[in-house]
Design a protein around this motif. Structure first.
Motif, PDB file in Angstrom:
ATOM      1  N   ASP A 238       0.955  -1.245   0.062  1.00 24.07           N
ATOM      2  CA  ASP A 238      -0.011  -0.113  -0.157  1.00 24.07           C
ATOM      3  C   ASP A 238       0.751   1.262  -0.093  1.00 24.07           C
ATOM      4  O   ASP A 238       0.429   2.279  -0.671  1.00 24.07           O
ATOM      5  CB  ASP A 238      -0.971   0.011   1.166  1.00 24.07           C
ATOM      6  N   GLY A 239       2.105   1.197   0.491  1.00 24.31           N
ATOM      7  CA  GLY A 239       2.889   2.415   0.532  1.00 24.31           C
ATOM      8  C   GLY A 239       3.844   2.674  -0.442  1.00 24.31           C
ATOM      9  O   GLY A 239       4.651   3.303  -0.563  1.00 24.31           O
ATOM     10  N   ALA A 240       3.968   1.376  -1.393  1.00 32.15           N
ATOM     11  CA  ALA A 240       4.892   1.437  -2.571  1.00 32.15           C
ATOM     12  C   ALA A 240       4.750   2.930  -3.438  1.00 32.15           C
ATOM     13  O   ALA A 240       3.584   3.387  -3.402  1.00 32.15           O
ATOM     14  CB  ALA A 240       4.650   0.358  -3.396  1.00 32.15           C
ATOM     15  N   GLY A 241       5.955   3.472  -3.813  1.00 29.63           N
ATOM     16  CA  GLY A 241       6.023   4.458  -4.647  1.00 29.63           C
ATOM     17  C   GLY A 241       7.363   5.027  -5.071  1.00 29.63           C
ATOM     18  O   GLY A 241       8.394   4.315  -4.335  1.00 29.63           O
ATOM     19  N   PRO A 242       7.651   5.618  -5.922  1.00 28.49           N
ATOM     20  CA  PRO A 242       8.943   6.156  -6.312  1.00 28.49           C
ATOM     21  C   PRO A 242       9.779   6.874  -5.241  1.00 28.49           C
ATOM     22  O   PRO A 242       9.378   7.629  -4.625  1.00 28.49           O
ATOM     23  CB  PRO A 242       8.680   6.991  -7.726  1.00 28.49           C
TER      24      PRO A 242
END
Length: 281
Positions: A238-242
Motif C-alpha cells: 500500500d505504501g509503495a511508490g517511487p
C-alpha cells in the motif's frame, strides 16, 4: 664617515634576514613533504576535533574517525564531508521508479540469513543498519551481506535513545560502530539511522563529522510489533511508490514474520514495475 659606515651595516642585516628566511622556507617545505601521504615520515591521520579543524580539502573519511585506520588499510570510499542536516532523508525520488528496502538492528543468525537468501534470489540490494555490538559478534554475516553488494550502515552500538545522551556518548555510540564496520569490511559506513527515529542536533552534527548521511524512512512496516505477515505485506504494498524507503527489522526480537513477508512482497513489487536498489556507493 658615520654615514658611510651605516650602509654596510644595513647590508649585513639584510643578508642575515635573507638567510633566516631561506632556512625557514626550507624547513616548511621539508615539513610539507613529511606530511605527504605515503611518505616514510608521514604522521598518523588526525582524529576527532583536531581533524575537523584542520583545513585540508577534501577530508577523507578516515581523517575524522575517532581512531586512525589500521596501518595499510584503505577505505573503499572517498567523498567530501556531507552537509549538517536539520532533518533526516525520508525518501529518494532521484532514483526514479525505485524503492529502497532497509533492515535495522542486525545482523542476527536466526533471521538475517533468510533475508539475504530472498534478496539474492531476486538479485536485489538493500541497506542494513547494523548495531555495532551485534555486528562485532556476527562478523561473518556482515561480510556475507557486504559480499552480496548490500550497503552496510550505522545504527549505533547498543541501540540507545540518542536524544537522552550527552554528545560524548552519541559520538561513542556512532564512532564505535563505524570503527567495527571498518575493521571488518575495510571501509566505514556512509549512512546512519537514529534508533527509534529519535534525532537531535548533536546526532546530525556528529554524523556529518564522521562522513555519514542520516536516512529515516517513508514506510514503517512496524514489523517489530509482530502484527502478522499479511499486515506487513499490506503495509509495504500500500505504501509503495517511487523513492520510497521501507523500514524492516532483521533482529531485536522474533523476526520470522519479517522474513516471511519479504518473500511475498518483494516479487509483487518487482511485478508492479518497481526496481529495488540502493544509493551508489
Amino acid at each position: 664617515m658615520k654615514k658611510d659606515q651605516m650602509i654596510p651595516g644595513r647590508r649585513a642585516v639584510l643578508r642575515i634576514a635573507a638567510c633566516v628566511g631561506a632556512a625557514l622556507t626550507t624547513r616548511l617545505l621539508t615539513a610539507g613533504q613529511a606530511q605527504t601521504p605515503g611518505s616514510p615520515a608521514a604522521p598518523p591521520p588526525a582524529t576527532g576535533a583536531q581533524a575537523v579543524s584542520r583545513a585540508a580539502p577534501p577530508v577523507k573519511p578516515s581523517a575524522y574517525r575517532l581512531q586512525p585506520m589500521t596501518e595499510g588499510a584503505q577505505p573503499r570510499y572517498r567523498r567530501p564531508l556531507p552537509p549538517v542536516r536539520k532533518t533526516p532523508i525520508l525518501e529518494m525520488p532521484e532514483l526514479g521508479r525505485t524503492m529502497v528496502l532497509t533492515f535495522d538492528d542486525g545482523p542476527d543468525p536466526d533471521y538475517t540469513p533468510g533475508i539475504l537468501r530472498t534478496l539474492r534470489r531476486y538479485d536485489v540490494r538493500a541497506m542494513f543498519f547494523v548495531c555495532g555490538e551485534t555486528a562485532d559478534t556476527h562478523r561473518d554475516l556482515l561480510r556475507e551481506a557486504d559480499g552480496d553488494g548490500h550497503i552496510i550502515c550505522n545504527h549505533t552500538w547498543s541501540h540507545p535513545l540518542m536524544t537522552a545522551l550527552r554528545p560524548s556518548r552519541i559520538r561513542d555510540e556512532m564512532g564505535r560502530t563505524s570503527q567495527v564496520v571498518e575493521d571488518i569490511l575495510g571501509y566505514p559506513p556512509l549512512w546512519y539511522r537514529a534508533p527509534y527515529g529519535a534525532w537531535n542536533r548533536y546526532a546530525f552534527e556528529i554524523g556529518a563529522e564522521m562522513g555519514m548521511e542520516p536516512l529515516a524512512w517513508t514506510v514503517d512496516t512496524l514489523d517489530w510489533e509482530t502484527p502478522g505477515t499479511d499486515t506487513i505485506v499490506r503495509r509495504v504494498v500500500d505504501g509503495a511508490g517511487p523513492g520510497v524507503v521501507v523500514l524492516n527489522h532483521d533482529a531485536g526480537g522474533d523476526r520470522s514474520q519479517s522474513v516471511a513477508a519479504l518473500r511475498r512482497y518483494l516479487p509483487r513489487l518487482l511485478d508492479d514495475g518497481y526496481r529495488i536498489a540502493v544509493p551508489h556507493r
